[in-house]
Write an enzyme that holds these catalytic residues in place. Sequence first.
Site, PDB file in Angstrom:
ATOM      1  N   LYS A 108       0.830  -1.202   0.000  1.00 52.99           N
ATOM      2  CA  LYS A 108       0.000   0.000   0.000  1.00 52.99           C
ATOM      3  C   LYS A 108       0.867   1.255   0.000  1.00 52.99           C
ATOM      4  O   LYS A 108       0.590   2.221  -0.717  1.00 52.99           O
ATOM      5  CB  LYS A 108      -0.921   0.008   1.219  1.00 52.99           C
ATOM      6  CG  LYS A 108      -1.784   1.258   1.335  1.00 52.99           C
ATOM      7  CD  LYS A 108      -2.710   1.206   2.537  1.00 52.99           C
ATOM      8  CE  LYS A 108      -1.942   1.336   3.840  1.00 52.99           C
ATOM      9  NZ  LYS A 108      -2.846   1.411   5.015  1.00 52.99           N
ATOM     10  N   SER A 109       1.925   1.238   0.800  1.00 52.36           N
ATOM     11  CA  SER A 109       2.789   2.423   0.912  1.00 52.36           C
ATOM     12  C   SER A 109       3.432   2.759  -0.428  1.00 52.36           C
ATOM     13  O   SER A 109       3.479   3.930  -0.833  1.00 52.36           O
ATOM     14  CB  SER A 109       3.865   2.179   1.967  1.00 52.36           C
ATOM     15  OG  SER A 109       3.294   2.011   3.243  1.00 52.36           O
ATOM     16  N   ARG A 139       2.698   6.066  -2.935  1.00 49.30           N
ATOM     17  CA  ARG A 139       3.845   6.889  -3.332  1.00 49.30           C
ATOM     18  C   ARG A 139       3.986   6.925  -4.852  1.00 49.30           C
ATOM     19  O   ARG A 139       4.253   7.973  -5.441  1.00 49.30           O
ATOM     20  CB  ARG A 139       5.122   6.358  -2.678  1.00 49.30           C
ATOM     21  CG  ARG A 139       5.262   6.755  -1.212  1.00 49.30           C
ATOM     22  CD  ARG A 139       6.319   5.917  -0.484  1.00 49.30           C
ATOM     23  NE  ARG A 139       6.562   6.426   0.850  1.00 49.30           N
ATOM     24  CZ  ARG A 139       5.754   6.231   1.892  1.00 49.30           C
ATOM     25  NH1 ARG A 139       4.637   5.541   1.729  1.00 49.30           N
ATOM     26  NH2 ARG A 139       6.054   6.710   3.088  1.00 49.30           N
ATOM     27  N   ARG A 167      -6.613  13.084  14.163  1.00 52.13           N
ATOM     28  CA  ARG A 167      -5.145  13.011  14.189  1.00 52.13           C
ATOM     29  C   ARG A 167      -4.552  14.351  13.750  1.00 52.13           C
ATOM     30  O   ARG A 167      -4.873  14.855  12.674  1.00 52.13           O
ATOM     31  CB  ARG A 167      -4.668  11.866  13.294  1.00 52.13           C
ATOM     32  CG  ARG A 167      -5.166  10.510  13.778  1.00 52.13           C
ATOM     33  CD  ARG A 167      -4.895   9.391  12.809  1.00 52.13           C
ATOM     34  NE  ARG A 167      -3.476   9.128  12.664  1.00 52.13           N
ATOM     35  CZ  ARG A 167      -2.974   8.167  11.901  1.00 52.13           C
ATOM     36  NH1 ARG A 167      -3.794   7.377  11.202  1.00 52.13           N
ATOM     37  NH2 ARG A 167      -1.671   7.989  11.818  1.00 52.13           N
ATOM     38  N   SER A 208       5.562  11.950  12.755  1.00 57.59           N
ATOM     39  CA  SER A 208       5.119  11.098  11.647  1.00 57.59           C
ATOM     40  C   SER A 208       6.088  11.227  10.484  1.00 57.59           C
ATOM     41  O   SER A 208       6.357  12.344  10.022  1.00 57.59           O
ATOM     42  CB  SER A 208       3.705  11.481  11.194  1.00 57.59           C
ATOM     43  OG  SER A 208       3.360  10.778  10.007  1.00 57.59           O
ATOM     44  N   GLN A 251       5.335  10.487   7.597  1.00 63.34           N
ATOM     45  CA  GLN A 251       4.536  10.931   6.452  1.00 63.34           C
ATOM     46  C   GLN A 251       4.578  12.443   6.280  1.00 63.34           C
ATOM     47  O   GLN A 251       4.459  12.939   5.162  1.00 63.34           O
ATOM     48  CB  GLN A 251       3.097  10.449   6.592  1.00 63.34           C
ATOM     49  CG  GLN A 251       2.948   8.943   6.427  1.00 63.34           C
ATOM     50  CD  GLN A 251       1.523   8.471   6.629  1.00 63.34           C
ATOM     51  OE1 GLN A 251       0.649   9.236   7.034  1.00 63.34           O
ATOM     52  NE2 GLN A 251       1.276   7.202   6.350  1.00 63.34           N
ATOM     53  N   SER A 310      10.345   5.777  12.098  1.00 62.39           N
ATOM     54  CA  SER A 310      10.005   5.004  10.891  1.00 62.39           C
ATOM     55  C   SER A 310      10.918   5.350   9.724  1.00 62.39           C
ATOM     56  O   SER A 310      10.454   5.662   8.614  1.00 62.39           O
ATOM     57  CB  SER A 310       8.533   5.220  10.511  1.00 62.39           C
ATOM     58  OG  SER A 310       7.680   4.907  11.580  1.00 62.39           O
ATOM     59  N   ASP A 323       4.578  -2.751  13.327  1.00 57.24           N
ATOM     60  CA  ASP A 323       3.519  -3.593  12.762  1.00 57.24           C
ATOM     61  C   ASP A 323       3.837  -5.079  12.908  1.00 57.24           C
ATOM     62  O   ASP A 323       2.931  -5.918  12.800  1.00 57.24           O
ATOM     63  CB  ASP A 323       3.300  -3.268  11.284  1.00 57.24           C
ATOM     64  CG  ASP A 323       2.595  -1.936  11.065  1.00 57.24           C
ATOM     65  OD1 ASP A 323       2.090  -1.373  12.053  1.00 57.24           O
ATOM     66  OD2 ASP A 323       2.573  -1.454   9.922  1.00 57.24           O
TER      67      ASP A 323
END
Length: 329
Positions: free
Chosen positions: A20-21, A25, A122, A166, A168, A194, A308
């Site tokens: 998914k990531s 992207r 969030r 984050s 992201q 991350s 995860d």
Amino acid sequence: MRVSVSKSQVSGTVRAPASKSYTIRGLMCAALAQGDSEVIAPLSSDDTGAARDVLRAVGVSIAREVSSKRGEWWHITGDSFREPKKDLFCGDSAATLRFMAAISSRVPGECRLTAGPSLAQRPVGPLVAALRQLGVDCSAQDGLPPLVVRGGGLRGGVTELPGNISSQFVSALLLIAPLAGREVTIRLTTVPESKPFLLMTLECLKVFGIDVAASPDLREFKVSPQVYKPARYLVEGDWSSASYFLALGALSGPVAVASLNPDSLQGDRALLGFLKDMGAQIEIDKNTVTVRKSRLNALKADLADVIDLLPTVAVLAAAASGTSELTGI
């Protein structure tokens, strides 16, 4: 509903679903490229669907193609932005909301990005503040969605934000940085969380012709003005989804998982190392990883960058001999 699960002998081969990531992207980079791109073997899910929908709403052409030989791919014509006629609903896809907050600075007029009930709680304040430092006209009441972004004004320069909130937020800035009026410097005031996701963003940018000068500790990034180039982008399999089957192989096996990149930058590829440390039998043949039933030993593992994997590693630890120690959780 009652479900009964009994002891079973499990074996076989499965294909890992696409990442998914990487799918999101690839979509975002293709949308910023001038011309036609392809995202090959993408993941179809609620989150990637949200990303497609908002990009279409700002003028990006995305056509889904399927053939018996090639499977599924998306044909994308990018850099054709127009002002949306309605709010950009991102669902509960955090990556879509955050990446589009930055990309909306390239869209003429005003974009209002809304979110589902979970994502709406969030904070996005640090991202809004970082974009403003680069000249973007954007706002979010009380630091929460919805966000309002007015196109134009991406002048570049230096922006700072915490790295431990984050990844992201940082990836969103990296996506838009090449299109600023002058060089962009992104400085993180704290150690980034991350890190694998930041490396994945840099890898995807490279495929679409964007070079980023990153410090070894990923605390600073310098991006000069550049143009995204169209590309054929192959989405690799998802190591997080594959982890359950690989662990199952070690407990019951043999189980083979296809469509995995053994050299992937995905953080959850770390499961291979954990399994090896526990004594699992592992075979790698090109893009297929096979794990056989093994007598497992306890391990010490830092899960800070791969949280995860916690449920999977915890189950493996429960079946291993000895006492395991899991940190970074």
